[in-house]
Design an enzyme around this catalytic site. Structure first.
Site, PDB file in Angstrom:
ATOM      1  CE  LYS A 129      -2.152  -0.951   3.901  1.00 16.12           C
ATOM      2  NZ  LYS A 129      -1.473  -2.213   4.295  1.00 16.12           N
TER       3      LYS A 129
ATOM      4  NE  ARG B  16      -4.175  -1.652  10.011  1.00 13.64           N
ATOM      5  CZ  ARG B  16      -3.153  -0.920   9.617  1.00 13.64           C
ATOM      6  NH1 ARG B  16      -3.309   0.121   8.883  1.00 13.64           N
ATOM      7  NH2 ARG B  16      -1.930  -1.240   9.968  1.00 13.64           N
TER       8      ARG B  16
ATOM      9  NE  ARG C  89       7.451  -2.857   6.157  1.00 14.03           N
ATOM     10  CZ  ARG C  89       6.138  -2.631   6.220  1.00 14.03           C
ATOM     11  NH1 ARG C  89       5.468  -2.344   5.124  1.00 14.03           N
ATOM     12  NH2 ARG C  89       5.505  -2.733   7.364  1.00 14.03           N
TER      13      ARG C  89
ATOM     14  NE  ARG D 153       6.318  -0.393  10.345  1.00 10.59           N
ATOM     15  CZ  ARG D 153       5.136  -0.393   9.730  1.00 10.59           C
ATOM     16  NH1 ARG D 153       5.018   0.134   8.521  1.00 10.59           N
ATOM     17  NH2 ARG D 153       4.090  -0.913  10.310  1.00 10.59           N
TER      18      ARG D 153
ATOM     19  NE  ARG E 197       2.289  -4.816  11.559  1.00  9.48           N
ATOM     20  CZ  ARG E 197       3.270  -4.671  10.663  1.00  9.48           C
ATOM     21  NH1 ARG E 197       4.405  -5.325  10.816  1.00  9.48           N
ATOM     22  NH2 ARG E 197       3.109  -3.890   9.637  1.00  9.48           N
TER      23      ARG E 197
END
Ligand code: AMP
Length: 220
Positions: A14, A89, A128, A161, A172
């Site tokens: 996204k 969300r 990531r 992160r 998540r």
């Protein structure tokens, strides 16, 4: 392009697609995750409230994000359109969004769902790395920066992160499945949902998204 939502699991792309689309359409990308992380970094009261939820991969309370989005959408740069990345969300946030837009005499035009299988999401999220300053996204193997540890775009430090650690990723993805995934049916019923295959080159996925938006706009 109007008012748009980018939907998809963590790691679906996204943020990456949002950057391309913002450039193409000239509309701001509003990432609730980025705004929250900025608040955590700057140690604001809002950041203090959100941090615990974020660190364990849970959603922060609806009230916090809804107020944030109300403030952001009211800004002049959103007048001719915006792109939401990471909001709504859950169904309560979707209802709150609808209510705020109705009050502003506007409505969602497109919901783009970037679809990627779980195994690939885990691969992407564990590798990531993101820029502390401009949020540009990298991957240790598939898309490393030119200089190790530094952002290609702005030269700042890139980091992992806290919530991209393996235990938190699992949580998540679980939260996405139970809370966010129901939004696909919600927006499909409203005739707004366009599914996009999120596997492939970044630019070819952007092309698929703009193609879907063009097609939907022609039909409306
Ligand atoms: P993201 O960068 O979109 O993956 O968001 C990172 C974290 O910020 C999430 O795991 C949540 O804790 C929080 N967050 C971001 N957007 C929302 C939202 N719309 N509702 C609740 N929590 C959110």
């Amino acid at each position: 392009m109007g008012d748009m939502i980018l939907l998809g699991a963590p790691g679906a792309g996204k943020g990456t697609q949002g950057v391309n689309l913002a450039k193409l359409y000239g509309t701001p990308q509003i990432s609730t995750g980025d705004i929250l992380r900025e608040n955590v970094r700057n140690k604001t009261p809002l950041g203090a409230k959100a941090k615990g939820f974020m660190d364990r991969g849970a959603l922060v309370t609806d009230e916090i994000v809804v107020d944030m989005v109300i403030d952001r959408i009211a800004k002049p740069d959103c007048q001719s359109g915006f792109m939401l990345d990471g909001f709504p969300r859950n169904l309560a946030q979707a209802a709150a969004l609808e209510e705020m837009l109705t009050k502003m005499n506007r409505s969602i035009d497109h919901v783009i769902g970037i679809e990627v299988a779980n195994k690939e999401l885990i691969r992407r999220l564990t590798g990531r790395r993101v820029c502390r300053k401009c949020s540009a996204s990298y991957h240790t193997i598939f898309n490393p920066p030119q200089n190790i540890g530094r952002c290609d775009k702005c030269g700042e430090e890139i980091y992992q992160r806290d919530d991209d650690k393996e235990e938190t990723i699992a949580e998540r993805l679980k939260v996405y499945e139970s809370e966010t995934h129901p939004l696909i049916s919600y927006y499909t019923e409203k005739g707004l949902y366009r599914a996009i295959d999120g596997i492939g080159g970044v630019d070819s996925i952007t092309d698929a998204i703009t193609g879907a938006i063009d097609k939907a706009s022609d039909n409306s």
